[in-house]
Design a protein around this motif. Structure first.
Motif, PDB file in Angstrom:
ATOM      1  N   SER A  11       0.815  -1.221   0.000  1.00 29.74           N
ATOM      2  CA  SER A  11       0.000   0.000   0.000  1.00 29.74           C
ATOM      3  C   SER A  11       0.846   1.268   0.000  1.00 29.74           C
ATOM      4  O   SER A  11       0.319   2.366  -0.117  1.00 29.74           O
ATOM      5  N   SER A  16       2.832   0.097  -4.321  1.00 35.54           N
ATOM      6  CA  SER A  16       1.694   0.297  -5.226  1.00 35.54           C
ATOM      7  C   SER A  16       2.160   0.515  -6.661  1.00 35.54           C
ATOM      8  O   SER A  16       1.462   0.150  -7.612  1.00 35.54           O
ATOM      9  N   ILE A  32      -2.222  -7.327  -1.974  1.00 30.68           N
ATOM     10  CA  ILE A  32      -1.580  -6.194  -1.320  1.00 30.68           C
ATOM     11  C   ILE A  32      -1.654  -6.419   0.179  1.00 30.68           C
ATOM     12  O   ILE A  32      -2.743  -6.445   0.761  1.00 30.68           O
ATOM     13  N   LYS A  41      -6.861  -0.716   0.454  1.00 32.26           N
ATOM     14  CA  LYS A  41      -8.079  -0.855  -0.347  1.00 32.26           C
ATOM     15  C   LYS A  41      -8.104   0.143  -1.502  1.00 32.26           C
ATOM     16  O   LYS A  41      -8.644  -0.138  -2.570  1.00 32.26           O
ATOM     17  N   CYS A  44      -6.080  -1.461  -4.156  1.00 34.33           N
ATOM     18  CA  CYS A  44      -6.838  -2.560  -4.767  1.00 34.33           C
ATOM     19  C   CYS A  44      -7.956  -2.062  -5.667  1.00 34.33           C
ATOM     20  O   CYS A  44      -8.282  -2.704  -6.673  1.00 34.33           O
ATOM     21  N   ASP A  45      -8.532  -0.921  -5.323  1.00 35.73           N
ATOM     22  CA  ASP A  45      -9.561  -0.341  -6.194  1.00 35.73           C
ATOM     23  C   ASP A  45      -8.989  -0.035  -7.571  1.00 35.73           C
ATOM     24  O   ASP A  45      -9.668  -0.197  -8.598  1.00 35.73           O
ATOM     25  N   LEU A  47      -6.555  -1.668  -8.917  1.00 36.60           N
ATOM     26  CA  LEU A  47      -6.191  -2.930  -9.556  1.00 36.60           C
ATOM     27  C   LEU A  47      -7.400  -3.688 -10.089  1.00 36.60           C
ATOM     28  O   LEU A  47      -7.251  -4.605 -10.900  1.00 36.60           O
ATOM     29  N   GLY A  51      -6.963  -7.451  -7.879  1.00 36.18           N
ATOM     30  CA  GLY A  51      -6.332  -7.025  -6.642  1.00 36.18           C
ATOM     31  C   GLY A  51      -7.131  -7.421  -5.411  1.00 36.18           C
ATOM     32  O   GLY A  51      -8.365  -7.431  -5.430  1.00 36.18           O
ATOM     33  N   ARG A  52      -6.426  -7.756  -4.345  1.00 38.50           N
ATOM     34  CA  ARG A  52      -7.065  -8.103  -3.070  1.00 38.50           C
ATOM     35  C   ARG A  52      -6.182  -7.596  -1.940  1.00 38.50           C
ATOM     36  O   ARG A  52      -4.954  -7.715  -1.993  1.00 38.50           O
ATOM     37  N   PHE A  53      -6.808  -7.026  -0.915  1.00 36.51           N
ATOM     38  CA  PHE A  53      -6.047  -6.525   0.228  1.00 36.51           C
ATOM     39  C   PHE A  53      -6.030  -7.551   1.351  1.00 36.51           C
ATOM     40  O   PHE A  53      -7.038  -8.203   1.637  1.00 36.51           O
TER      41      PHE A  53
END
Length: 367
Positions: A11, A16, A32, A41, A44-45, A47, A51-53
């Motif tokens: 992050s 990132s 992430i 998050k 990830c938004d 991605l 993407g996953r946090f």
């Protein structure tokens, strides 16, 4: 199923940027991992579905082990690396997972290099110092050395505009680097050098121009001298605009060493510097300039090979350096069991291939 990449410290600005590069140049799923859910998050938004946090503290051994065991590649971006140990790499070795990091401190580099035999036995490829400097800069040196029959001196100069687009962690790294003298390879012997000393003025390509640079403790000091049989390795760093150099020099020169070893002092200097660059970034930019100069002989004649690179965003450039190696590992174009620094692991043809895809150009001259 697509490969899964775990980015520790994903992050942050560098993490990132690595994630953004993976999104563009690979098909991997990206996890992430970090302690700040809000920032994670947001990354990830950007991605999307890939993407996953994962909320994770590196001190949580069970959680860290579980996360690494689920991955095909781990990218360690959780600096500053002055305080990190080899735990992440050791878990990767235990679970047969390839490893990259963006480390930039010699003490950490030495620690992870000691795990090379275990990594080789496990069949994993681990590459350290993979960002922009160290990272892309190391491959520039390798490319320059390869133009000569015999290399004698390596001189690396780095210039960063303002914050470089990076976070406060990079500021911490700068001030931590002022804490004590370090050993540099000069004229075939290890000699003690004071950080932020011996200013030189370097002519970088436009838009950076003439910039002051100073001795700075970097892993390249010893990795390049152990990789290539040269007599001298010089690593110097400076900031644009130049008045930041004078401020940093004054801290290195006049502040008592005891103060620079206090966590609160380092944090104060880092926060103040980050606040200042938030203002000056508006006119200085956040780019990076690298100049590699290697002197030696070619066909019996004294020869100098000089390479330069510029990029308008230092953090994005670091993401390209690490992301390109991740791309090569995931596509299995690069497989070299053990622990390596970039100049030992990455062939020049693959280096140029991945940089060209990312629109990064290196200018090289031979005289």
């Amino acid at each position: 199923m697509s490969a899964q990449v775990l980015i520790l410290g994903g992050s942050g600005r560098i993490g990132s940027s690595v994630a953004a590069d993976l999104l563009t140049f690979t098909q991997a799923g990206i996890v992430i991992a970090g302690r700040n859910a809000a920032l994670g998050k947001k990354v990830c938004d950007r991605l999307g579905a890939r993407g996953r946090f994962l909320l994770l503290d590196l001190g949580d051994l069970a959680g860290l082990t579980h996360a690494i065991a689920q991955a095909d590649l781990v990218i360690h971006c959780a600096g500053p690396f002055h305080y990190r140990d080899t735990q992440v790499l050791e878990i990767c070795i235990d679970h047969g997972v390839n490893y990259l990091d963006v480390s930039d401190h010699p003490s950490f580099t030495r620690k992870v290099m000691s795990c090379s035999a275990a990594a080789e036995a496990a069949g994993i490829t681990a590459i350290v110092n993979t960002g922009i400097f160290p990272g892309i800069s190391n491959s520039m040196v390798r490319q320059d050395v390869e133009q000569l029959d015999e290399a004698e001196t390596i001189h690396l100069s780095y210039g960063v505009a303002g914050s470089g687009g990076a976070g406060v962690t990079v500021m911490r790294t700068t001030f931590l680097g002022l804490q004590k003298p370090f050993q540099a390879w000069i004229d075939g012997a290890w000699k003690t050098v004071k950080p932020y000393s011996d200013r030189e003025t370097i002519e970088f390509p436009a838009p950076y121009g003439r910039t002051g640079v100073y001795w700075f403790d970097m892993p390249e000091t010893f990795t390049l001298s152990s990789t290539f049989p040269v007599k001298t390795v010089i690593t110097k760093f400076g900031t644009i605009p130049d008045f930041y150099n004078h401020l940093t020099w004054s801290v290195a020169r006049w502040w008592h060493p005891w103060l620079l070893k206090q966590t609160l002092v380092i944090e104060f200097l880092s926060r103040v510097s980050h606040f200042m660059t938030d203002v000056t970034d508006n006119f200085s930019g956040i780019g990076v300039a690298i100049r590699s100069e290697v002197t030696g002989t070619k066909d019996g004649k004294a020869t100098q090979v000089c390479s330069t690179l510029t990029h308008p965003n230092t953090a994005i450039a670091a993401g390209c350096g690490t992301g390109s190696l991740a791309e090569l590992l995931l596509s299995k174009q690069l497989h070299k069991p053990g622990v390596w620094v970039v100049e030992q692991a990455l062939p020049t043809d693959l280096f140029n291939q991945t940089l060209q895809k990312r629109g990064i150009q290196i200018q090289q001259s031979i005289s």
